[in-house]
Design a protein around this motif. Structure first.
Motif, PDB file in Angstrom:
ATOM      1  N   ARG A 156       0.859  -1.180   0.000  1.00 12.00           N
ATOM      2  CA  ARG A 156       0.000   0.000   0.000  1.00 12.00           C
ATOM      3  C   ARG A 156       0.898   1.234   0.000  1.00 12.00           C
ATOM      4  NH1 ARG A 156      -2.384  -0.938   6.093  1.00 12.00           N
ATOM      5  NH2 ARG A 156      -0.415  -0.717   7.221  1.00 12.00           N
ATOM      6  N   PRO A 157       0.427   2.348  -0.555  1.00  8.83           N
ATOM      7  CA  PRO A 157       1.272   3.548  -0.625  1.00  8.83           C
ATOM      8  C   PRO A 157       1.732   4.017   0.745  1.00  8.83           C
ATOM      9  CG  PRO A 157      -0.634   3.769  -2.065  1.00  8.83           C
ATOM     10  CD  PRO A 157      -0.874   2.540  -1.228  1.00  8.83           C
ATOM     11  N   VAL A 158       2.990   4.412   0.815  1.00 16.51           N
ATOM     12  CA  VAL A 158       3.577   4.940   2.048  1.00 16.51           C
ATOM     13  C   VAL A 158       3.630   6.458   1.937  1.00 16.51           C
ATOM     14  CG1 VAL A 158       5.683   5.033   3.450  1.00 16.51           C
ATOM     15  CG2 VAL A 158       4.924   2.864   2.463  1.00 16.51           C
ATOM     16  N   GLU A 159       3.223   7.138   2.994  1.00  9.94           N
ATOM     17  CA  GLU A 159       3.223   8.605   2.988  1.00  9.94           C
ATOM     18  C   GLU A 159       4.631   9.138   2.770  1.00  9.94           C
ATOM     19  OE1 GLU A 159       1.480  10.225   6.473  1.00  9.94           O
ATOM     20  OE2 GLU A 159      -0.457   9.231   6.183  1.00  9.94           O
ATOM     21  N   SER A 160       4.714  10.287   2.117  1.00 11.55           N
ATOM     22  CA  SER A 160       6.016  10.863   1.798  1.00 11.55           C
ATOM     23  C   SER A 160       6.841  11.142   3.047  1.00 11.55           C
ATOM     24  CB  SER A 160       5.843  12.143   0.971  1.00 11.55           C
ATOM     25  OG  SER A 160       5.083  13.108   1.692  1.00 11.55           O
ATOM     26  N   LYS A 161       6.188  11.540   4.137  1.00 17.18           N
ATOM     27  CA  LYS A 161       6.916  11.834   5.375  1.00 17.18           C
ATOM     28  C   LYS A 161       7.604  10.589   5.906  1.00 17.18           C
ATOM     29  CE  LYS A 161       6.466  13.707  10.046  1.00 17.18           C
ATOM     30  NZ  LYS A 161       5.547  14.320  11.046  1.00 17.18           N
ATOM     31  N   VAL A 162       6.905   9.464   5.887  1.00 10.96           N
ATOM     32  CA  VAL A 162       7.471   8.205   6.385  1.00 10.96           C
ATOM     33  C   VAL A 162       8.601   7.740   5.478  1.00 10.96           C
ATOM     34  CG1 VAL A 162       6.978   5.781   6.905  1.00 10.96           C
ATOM     35  CG2 VAL A 162       5.290   7.547   7.458  1.00 10.96           C
ATOM     36  N   ALA A 163       8.382   7.783   4.166  1.00 12.37           N
ATOM     37  CA  ALA A 163       9.425   7.384   3.220  1.00 12.37           C
ATOM     38  C   ALA A 163      10.659   8.276   3.371  1.00 12.37           C
ATOM     39  CB  ALA A 163       8.888   7.452   1.791  1.00 12.37           C
ATOM     40  N   SER A 164      10.436   9.560   3.632  1.00  9.81           N
ATOM     41  CA  SER A 164      11.549  10.492   3.809  1.00  9.81           C
ATOM     42  C   SER A 164      12.359  10.166   5.058  1.00  9.81           C
ATOM     43  CB  SER A 164      11.041  11.933   3.884  1.00  9.81           C
ATOM     44  OG  SER A 164      10.389  12.305   2.689  1.00  9.81           O
ATOM     45  N   LEU A 165      11.687   9.804   6.139  1.00 10.66           N
ATOM     46  CA  LEU A 165      12.380   9.424   7.368  1.00 10.66           C
ATOM     47  C   LEU A 165      13.237   8.190   7.149  1.00 10.66           C
ATOM     48  CD1 LEU A 165       9.560   9.960  10.049  1.00 10.66           C
ATOM     49  CD2 LEU A 165      11.660  11.301   9.775  1.00 10.66           C
ATOM     50  N   LEU A 166      12.725   7.228   6.409  1.00  9.94           N
ATOM     51  CA  LEU A 166      13.489   6.020   6.114  1.00  9.94           C
ATOM     52  C   LEU A 166      14.739   6.332   5.303  1.00  9.94           C
ATOM     53  CD1 LEU A 166      10.526   3.627   5.235  1.00  9.94           C
ATOM     54  CD2 LEU A 166      12.068   3.384   7.194  1.00  9.94           C
ATOM     55  N   GLY A 167      14.644   7.370   4.457  1.00  8.56           N
ATOM     56  CA  GLY A 167      15.772   7.742   3.616  1.00  8.56           C
ATOM     57  C   GLY A 167      16.699   8.769   4.230  1.00  8.56           C
ATOM     58  N   GLY A 168      16.376   9.219   5.438  1.00  8.71           N
ATOM     59  CA  GLY A 168      17.259  10.158   6.121  1.00  8.71           C
ATOM     60  C   GLY A 168      17.117  11.599   5.696  1.00  8.71           C
ATOM     61  N   TRP A 169      15.965  11.952   5.104  1.00  6.82           N
ATOM     62  CA  TRP A 169      15.723  13.344   4.750  1.00  6.82           C
ATOM     63  C   TRP A 169      15.026  14.055   5.902  1.00  6.82           C
ATOM     64  CZ3 TRP A 169      14.589   9.817   0.595  1.00  6.82           C
ATOM     65  CH2 TRP A 169      15.425   9.971  -0.530  1.00  6.82           C
ATOM     66  N   VAL A 170      15.400  15.285   6.170  1.00  4.07           N
ATOM     67  CA  VAL A 170      14.741  16.081   7.200  1.00  4.07           C
ATOM     68  C   VAL A 170      13.356  16.490   6.734  1.00  4.07           C
ATOM     69  CG1 VAL A 170      14.833  18.225   8.526  1.00  4.07           C
ATOM     70  CG2 VAL A 170      16.932  16.924   8.111  1.00  4.07           C
ATOM     71  N   SER A 171      13.230  16.787   5.451  1.00  4.83           N
ATOM     72  CA  SER A 171      11.965  17.215   4.859  1.00  4.83           C
ATOM     73  C   SER A 171      11.669  16.359   3.632  1.00  4.83           C
ATOM     74  CB  SER A 171      12.045  18.691   4.450  1.00  4.83           C
ATOM     75  OG  SER A 171      10.978  19.042   3.599  1.00  4.83           O
ATOM     76  N   SER A 172      10.398  16.159   3.363  1.00  7.21           N
ATOM     77  CA  SER A 172      10.011  15.380   2.183  1.00  7.21           C
ATOM     78  C   SER A 172      10.103  16.198   0.905  1.00  7.21           C
ATOM     79  CB  SER A 172       8.583  14.846   2.350  1.00  7.21           C
ATOM     80  OG  SER A 172       7.664  15.927   2.489  1.00  7.21           O
ATOM     81  N   ALA A 173      10.416  17.493   1.014  1.00  4.12           N
ATOM     82  CA  ALA A 173      10.470  18.353  -0.174  1.00  4.12           C
ATOM     83  C   ALA A 173      11.555  17.894  -1.147  1.00  4.12           C
ATOM     84  CB  ALA A 173      10.715  19.804   0.235  1.00  4.12           C
TER      85      ALA A 173
END
Length: 200
Positions: A156-173
């Protein structure tokens, strides 16, 4: 050339790599949505390669404990066996074979050459001289982000905020701007949201 490699096509190509060390490197970068300097020796920062001890094994998952190169913040990325045993087994097997110390005691140049060898058709858009680009391996990071957003990883689609945290980004921008290859069609089922049938 299509920029996004579909999940199952990428899985097939990664599993077909005969060199186990190369396979483990690319699978680890992809699974952890990692910057290459977080897995091998950093180019511009004195970061240490990812250690074998940073791969934690559990009955239902493995965890990749990554020290974020840019934010200096540690993060752990779970890979669940019921969804991605192919990734968990590849990474875990290499970590067990190494035992202690760096998983990949090599330079970013070596890692980039490994990616170019197995994915020669993918070039960076960041420079005019695509053949001399140093960013091609970051396609793995972008594909992983899009695969999370499309639901390919979890079902199922993962929210951008969660995916960003997994990738080590401070912001999903940042990932939304540079790495998100999703399209409206990827979310049609979620958008349709059919109402439940009402009994007469």
């Amino acid at each position: 050339m299509q920029e996004l490699m579909p999940y199952h096509e990428l899985k097939k190509r990664l599993l077909a790599i005969p060199d186990r060390k190369h396979q483990a490197l690319l699978c680890t970068i992809y699974a952890a949505m990692a910057r290459v300097g977080e897995i091998v020796r950093g180019r511009y920062t004195p970061t240490q390669p990812l250690q074998a001890q940073a791969i934690k094994s559990f009955a239902n998952k493995i965890e990749i404990h990554v020290h974020s190169e840019k934010t200096d913040i540690p993060r752990k990325v779970p890979i669940f066996r019921n969804r991605e045993q192919w990734l968990a087994a590849t990474i875990e097997g290499h970590a067990k074979a190494v035992g202690q110390g760096p998983l990949f005691p090599y330079s970013t140049r070596w890692a980039e050459n490994v990616f170019s060898r197995w994915f020669p058709e993918f070039k960076s858009r960041r420079t005019g001289n695509v053949d001399g680009s140093k960013h091609t391996i970051h396609w793995l990071r972008g594909w992983r982000y899009s695969h999370y957003r499309r639901g390919d990883v979890t079902g199922r689609p993962v929210e951008s905020k969660v995916a960003s945290l997994l990738g080590g980004w401070v912001s999903s921008a940042t990932p939304e701007r540079y790495y998100d290859f999703t399209k409206i069609e990827d979310f049609e089922v979620e958008l349709e949201n059919e109402p439940e049938e009402v009994e007469a």
